[in-house]
Motif scaffolding. Structure first.
Motif, mmCIF file in Angstrom:
data_model
loop_
_atom_site.group_PDB
_atom_site.id
_atom_site.type_symbol
_atom_site.label_atom_id
_atom_site.label_comp_id
_atom_site.label_asym_id
_atom_site.label_seq_id
_atom_site.Cartn_x
_atom_site.Cartn_y
_atom_site.Cartn_z
ATOM 1 N N PRO A 128 7.071 -3.583 33.031
ATOM 2 C CA PRO A 128 7.470 -3.379 31.630
ATOM 3 C C PRO A 128 7.007 -2.025 31.108
ATOM 4 O O PRO A 128 5.900 -1.569 31.406
ATOM 5 N N ALA A 129 7.850 -1.364 30.352
ATOM 6 C CA ALA A 129 7.497 -0.071 29.762
ATOM 7 C C ALA A 129 6.501 -0.276 28.629
ATOM 8 O O ALA A 129 6.234 -1.406 28.204
ATOM 9 N N LEU A 130 5.964 0.831 28.166
ATOM 10 C CA LEU A 130 5.046 0.797 27.028
ATOM 11 C C LEU A 130 5.832 1.176 25.777
ATOM 12 O O LEU A 130 6.033 2.358 25.487
ATOM 13 N N PRO A 131 6.307 0.198 25.018
ATOM 14 C CA PRO A 131 7.139 0.516 23.861
ATOM 15 C C PRO A 131 6.383 1.237 22.749
ATOM 16 O O PRO A 131 6.999 1.876 21.903
ATOM 17 N N TRP A 132 5.045 1.140 22.749
ATOM 18 C CA TRP A 132 4.252 1.778 21.699
ATOM 19 C C TRP A 132 3.448 2.948 22.249
ATOM 20 O O TRP A 132 2.287 3.138 21.899
ATOM 21 N N ALA A 133 4.088 3.733 23.104
ATOM 22 C CA ALA A 133 3.486 4.977 23.585
ATOM 23 C C ALA A 133 4.169 6.135 22.872
ATOM 24 O O ALA A 133 5.399 6.243 22.869
ATOM 25 N N GLY A 134 3.387 6.989 22.231
ATOM 26 C CA GLY A 134 3.977 8.106 21.502
ATOM 27 C C GLY A 134 2.913 8.913 20.790
ATOM 28 O O GLY A 134 1.709 8.729 20.995
ATOM 29 N N THR A 135 3.359 9.807 19.924
ATOM 30 C CA THR A 135 2.444 10.639 19.149
ATOM 31 C C THR A 135 2.021 9.910 17.880
ATOM 32 O O THR A 135 2.624 8.901 17.478
ATOM 33 N N PHE A 136 0.984 10.415 17.235
ATOM 34 C CA PHE A 136 0.567 9.854 15.949
ATOM 35 C C PHE A 136 1.744 9.851 14.970
ATOM 36 O O PHE A 136 1.973 8.856 14.263
ATOM 37 N N HIS A 137 2.478 10.958 14.931
ATOM 38 C CA HIS A 137 3.570 11.066 13.961
ATOM 39 C C HIS A 137 4.722 10.130 14.314
ATOM 40 O O HIS A 137 5.330 9.511 13.427
ATOM 41 N N GLY A 138 5.031 10.013 15.621
ATOM 42 C CA GLY A 138 6.118 9.136 16.031
ATOM 43 C C GLY A 138 5.808 7.673 15.767
ATOM 44 O O GLY A 138 6.653 6.919 15.258
ATOM 45 N N VAL A 139 4.601 7.252 16.099
ATOM 46 C CA VAL A 139 4.196 5.866 15.843
ATOM 47 C C VAL A 139 4.156 5.604 14.338
ATOM 48 O O VAL A 139 4.599 4.545 13.857
ATOM 49 N N GLY A 140 3.642 6.579 13.598
ATOM 50 C CA GLY A 140 3.585 6.422 12.154
ATOM 51 C C GLY A 140 4.958 6.214 11.545
ATOM 52 O O GLY A 140 5.139 5.357 10.657
ATOM 53 N N ALA A 141 5.944 6.976 11.999
ATOM 54 C CA ALA A 141 7.306 6.844 11.464
ATOM 55 C C ALA A 141 7.856 5.441 11.723
ATOM 56 O O ALA A 141 8.492 4.830 10.848
ATOM 57 N N ARG A 142 7.618 4.908 12.922
ATOM 58 C CA ARG A 142 8.112 3.557 13.250
ATOM 59 C C ARG A 142 7.474 2.503 12.354
ATOM 60 O O ARG A 142 8.161 1.616 11.821
ATOM 61 N N LEU A 143 6.162 2.592 12.198
ATOM 62 C CA LEU A 143 5.473 1.594 11.385
ATOM 63 C C LEU A 143 5.874 1.685 9.914
ATOM 64 O O LEU A 143 6.012 0.663 9.226
ATOM 65 N N LEU A 144 6.072 2.898 9.419
ATOM 66 C CA LEU A 144 6.460 3.050 8.017
ATOM 67 C C LEU A 144 7.827 2.431 7.755
ATOM 68 O O LEU A 144 8.054 1.838 6.691
ATOM 69 N N ARG A 145 8.739 2.550 8.699
ATOM 70 C CA ARG A 145 10.053 1.928 8.509
ATOM 71 C C ARG A 145 9.933 0.400 8.554
ATOM 72 O O ARG A 145 10.576 -0.306 7.773
ATOM 73 N N GLU A 146 9.116 -0.103 9.460
ATOM 74 C CA GLU A 146 8.973 -1.558 9.569
ATOM 75 C C GLU A 146 8.327 -2.156 8.321
ATOM 76 O O GLU A 146 8.705 -3.243 7.870
ATOM 77 N N TYR A 147 7.353 -1.460 7.771
ATOM 78 C CA TYR A 147 6.605 -1.995 6.634
ATOM 79 C C TYR A 147 7.075 -1.411 5.301
ATOM 80 O O TYR A 147 6.409 -1.603 4.276
ATOM 81 N N ALA A 148 8.192 -0.722 5.296
ATOM 82 C CA ALA A 148 8.679 -0.070 4.084
ATOM 83 C C ALA A 148 8.758 -1.013 2.883
ATOM 84 O O ALA A 148 8.337 -0.655 1.778
ATOM 85 N N PRO A 149 9.307 -2.247 3.036
ATOM 86 C CA PRO A 149 9.377 -3.141 1.861
ATOM 87 C C PRO A 149 8.011 -3.483 1.275
ATOM 88 O O PRO A 149 7.894 -3.726 0.065
ATOM 89 N N GLN A 150 6.964 -3.513 2.109
ATOM 90 C CA GLN A 150 5.639 -3.883 1.617
ATOM 91 C C GLN A 150 4.913 -2.719 0.941
ATOM 92 O O GLN A 150 3.920 -2.939 0.236
ATOM 93 N N ILE A 151 5.379 -1.497 1.152
ATOM 94 C CA ILE A 151 4.653 -0.344 0.614
ATOM 95 C C ILE A 151 5.476 0.448 -0.400
ATOM 96 O O ILE A 151 5.101 1.555 -0.782
ATOM 97 N N GLY A 152 6.604 -0.148 -0.829
ATOM 98 C CA GLY A 152 7.403 0.504 -1.860
ATOM 99 C C GLY A 152 8.151 1.719 -1.368
ATOM 100 O O GLY A 152 8.360 2.684 -2.115
ATOM 101 N N LEU A 153 8.578 1.686 -0.109
ATOM 102 C CA LEU A 153 9.295 2.812 0.490
ATOM 103 C C LEU A 153 10.677 2.346 0.909
ATOM 104 O O LEU A 153 10.839 1.235 1.447
ATOM 105 N N ASP A 154 11.695 3.142 0.653
ATOM 106 C CA ASP A 154 13.041 2.826 1.108
ATOM 107 C C ASP A 154 13.096 3.042 2.618
ATOM 108 O O ASP A 154 12.828 4.141 3.099
ATOM 109 N N PRO A 155 13.422 2.019 3.403
ATOM 110 C CA PRO A 155 13.412 2.164 4.861
ATOM 111 C C PRO A 155 14.424 3.168 5.389
ATOM 112 O O PRO A 155 14.347 3.568 6.559
ATOM 113 N N ASP A 156 15.348 3.603 4.559
ATOM 114 C CA ASP A 156 16.340 4.587 4.985
ATOM 115 C C ASP A 156 15.884 6.023 4.742
ATOM 116 O O ASP A 156 16.706 6.948 4.721
ATOM 117 N N PHE A 157 14.595 6.216 4.535
ATOM 118 C CA PHE A 157 14.107 7.577 4.276
ATOM 119 C C PHE A 157 14.429 8.502 5.450
ATOM 120 O O PHE A 157 14.541 8.070 6.604
#
Length: 718
Positions: A128-157
């Motif tokens: 199995p590949a490592l789906p959560w391998a990346g840079t700080f910025h890349g991982v951050g972007a993924r998490l921000l989209r996933e949690y956008a509704p909880q933090i008041g962010l439009d997920p389509d940013f």
């Protein structure tokens, strides 16, 4: 009410497997003792990593810091640790691997997959590949989209790159009226650089300005208003810039419920090159795993050299005590790159550091040859020695590509580049444009060419547009007038610029006229041009201090030519071959010497390395402020020295030519060996003086007297 994203459940333990243990043992047999200790940390026990007892649980939970010395097999160790975790039953989807480039993450995943496949007895593609391998910025972007509704962010940013961010900063700057002020306000690129440094270092604006942007300190009152408007514009347009990916992630992790939920998604968090993280990234890691359970950080405090990007060595120095439980520290000290004499000299440099993680690099690659400390007369002699040594090593079987010349800043290689061109030694330079092709160098040369030939539209077009308030249309109008006039110089003096450029034009016309008439001799004209250009340099470039060093180097080079015409002509006919941005070799040549700044050389290695200007004032640089910057300069020398496999040469010029610095004219600045190599450490080097002193005449005593020559001469006529 928004629900949190589902966190994957923890997998069930895997039953013991005898064959698996055998394959694990085979994989671990390729590692040395310290590497194996790091790889196995917290996984001893059954095939699923289920060691029994409270002590084993504590060992598994404790954070791990791997101090990976230069050339100690860091990448292999980290890849084996990831593979070992998977082989022991860890779910790849619950492993967070953070590196400093996407390419590094892909390579780490590939190598870990290969090792895991051998251990598990599978085909590599079946792991199995490592789906959560990346840079700080890349991982951050993924998490921000996933949690956008909880933090008041439009997920389509959308995410702005550097260019888009500068343009938006420029638009806000104009809307606030800061572009039309009577005093020069920092350009949009400089404003964004200041904003970015404040975000990443978590330092107050006043402190950032005083330390990194002193020429912008007068605007400490206006910049907060600009940055607030910039942040508001991003919010209105539903965009994030590059720095927001870290800032927003850190803010999200400031909410305990969110932090706990995100942290529960990952059993293991591994961070590579931890010495290069900034305060924001360390804050994210601490909030993700406050107790440090499952955290592995890999890095080397002795190679922390990127504070100018916002990185801080404090992160790796303080790591063992940052979590609610102390971290285990494992040092990788066996070096697979350099000979022992090179390591001894490198160890000695770091032994004087005020604060460090203790380690002593060693190797079984013994060698009788010590690194050389080469004393040369000046920069010209330094260039000649390096060229001679490069060709000698080539004759001994080392290709040019196996050799490198390293330096503190790009300007330090100027004399060497010209020497290499004269000798037809091809080279590629990394760490910025080649000296004569850098923007600020071309700007100043354009002024000289325009003075020398007033009908040169190309040079004039570039030089005139350096002035604020003069764009392409005004420049073209001036050049047309000069082209049509019988006396182009008079046409320039008679030209009427736009009102908002009147003052800058007056200074330019006076300088141009003085240079044209030869009011001062050569190379004094070069100094006059430099004095005119420096204020524009500060206005046009955020890293003006570094570029000013290049300009000073150009002034020194000019002193070696008899006239302005000779200087311009020879540099035009015999320029460096290509820009340093070109990643490949020079055209039509299969071999080439590597020239590189030390910062760009980190992570690389060569058989032979020469380090230029290992003297106080260059290494450490004369602009360092405070003990922390001085210690980073020490680490910079250490990084340079540990790039060498077999041959290491540290060059020490005794004097530097300084032009037009005193009423008496040119003079020489005499310098001493870098303070990082005190007298007590000189035994680790072979001392070389070049050129060698001429042989002293051998005194031969006169033979005893055997005749009275005067008496014979008196009697000779008889």
């Amino acid at each position: 009410m928004h629900l949190l994203p589902d966190a994957p459940s923890t997998p069930a333990p895997v039953a013991p497997d005898v064959a698996l243990h055998e394959r694990l043992a085979q994989a671990l047999a390729t590692l040395n003792t310290a590497q194996r200790t790091a790889v196995e940390h917290g996984t001893q026990g059954g095939a699923g990593g289920n060691a029994a007892g409270p002590a084993a649980d504590a060992a598994r939970a404790a954070p791990l810091l791997v101090i990976a010395g230069a050339g100690s097999g860091k990448t292999s160790t980290l890849a084996h640790r990831v593979a070992h975790l998977i082989a022991r039953g860890a779910d790849p989807q619950r492993i967070l691997l953070i590196t400093f480039s996407r390419r590094a993450a892909q390579e780490m995943s590939r190598r870990a997959g290969q090792v895991a496949a051998r251990v598990l007895g599978l085909r590599a593609e079946a792991v199995p590949a490592l789906p959560w391998a990346g840079t700080f910025h890349g991982v951050g972007a993924r998490l921000l989209r996933e949690y956008a509704p909880q933090i008041g962010l439009d997920p389509d940013f959308t995410i702005h790159d550097r260019g888009d961010a500068e343009d938006l900063m420029g638009w806000v700057r104009h809307e606030l009226g800061l572009s039309s002020t009577t005093r020069r306000f920092p350009l949009k690129s400089t404003c964004l650089a200041i904003y970015s440094r404040c975000v990443n270092t978590r330092e107050p604006l006043a402190q950032v300005l005083a330390h990194s942007f002193p020429w912008c300190a007068d605007w400490v009152g206006e910049l907060p208003r600009l940055f607030a408007a910039y942040a508001e514009a991003k919010a209105q347009q539903n965009v994030l810039d590059y720095d927001d990916l870290l800032l927003a992630w850190a803010e999200m992790m400031g909410e305990p419920a969110l932090a706990a939920h995100v942290g529960a998604r990952f059993d293991h968090v591994l961070v590579d090159e931890y010495q290069d993280t900034n305060r924001l990234q360390a804050q994210i890691l601490l909030r993700l795993k406050p107790d440090g359970a499952g955290v592995t950080a890999v890095g080397d405090d002795a190679q922390s050299i990127y504070s100018f990007r916002g990185a801080t060595v404090r992160n790796i120095l303080d790591f063992p005590s940052q979590f609610t439980q102390p971290a285990r520290v494992v040092a990788l000290e066996r070096n697979y790159r350099s000979t022992q004499p090179i390591l001894d000299a490198s160890n000695a440099v770091m032994a004087h550091a005020t604060e460090r993680h203790a380690k002593q690099l060693w190797t079984d690659k013994a060698s009788a040859g010590k690194p050389q400390l080469v004393l040369v007369a000046d920069e010209a002699a330094q260039a000649q020695w390096v060229a001679d040594r490069t060709l000698a090593l080539r004759e001994d079987g080392l290709t040019l590509k196996q050799q490198a010349v390293l330096f503190r800043t790009t300007s330090h290689s100027a004399a060497l580049e010209l020497e290499l061109v004269r000798r037809n030694i091809p080279f590629v330079k990394f760490g910025g444009l080649k000296f004569l092709e850098a923007t600020h160098i071309k700007d100043l040369l354009a002024l000289l060419r325009f003075v020398h030939n007033p009908r040169s539209r190309l040079a004039g077009f570039r030089a005139v547009q350096l002035l604020p308030g003069i764009g392409p249309a005004t420049a073209a109008r001036l050049l047309d007038a000069m082209q049509a006039a019988a006396d182009p110089a008079q046409a320039l003096q008679d030209f009427r610029p736009p009102a908002n450029a009147a003052e800058a034009w007056r200074d330019f016309a006076q300088t141009w006229g003085a240079l044209r008439l030869g009011a001062v001799g050569w190379p004094g004209q070069m100094e006059l041009a430099r004095q005119w250009y420096l204020p524009h340099l500060e206005r046009l470039h955020e890293d003006a201090v570094v570029r000013a060093g290049d300009i000073a180097q150009l002034v020194q080079l000019a002193a070696g030519y008899a006239s302005r015409e000779r200087f311009i002509t020879e540099l035009t006919l015999d320029p460096p071959e290509a820009t340093s941005d070109r990643p490949g070799p020079p055209l039509l040549d299969e071999d080439y010497l590597i020239l590189s700044t030390i910062h760009s050389a980190k992570g690389q290695e060569w058989n032979a390395v020469s380090v230029l200007n290992v003297v106080d004032g260059c290494m450490p640089a004369d602009v360092v402020q405070g003990a922390h910057e001085l210690e980073e300069e020490r680490r910079l020398l250490y990084v340079a020295m540990t790039r060498a496999k077999e041959h290491l040469h540290l060059l020490q010029p005794q004097r530097f030519h300084v032009t037009q610095q005193t009423p008496l004219g040119d003079r020489h600045l005499y310098v001493g060996r870098t303070r990082f190599i005190p007298d007590g450490d000189l035994g680790g080097y072979e001392r070389v003086v070049w050129p060698p002193p001429p042989p002293q005449p051998v005194f031969v005593p006169a033979p005893p007297a055997v005749m009275d020559l005067r008496a014979r001469l008196r009697a000779a006529w008889r």
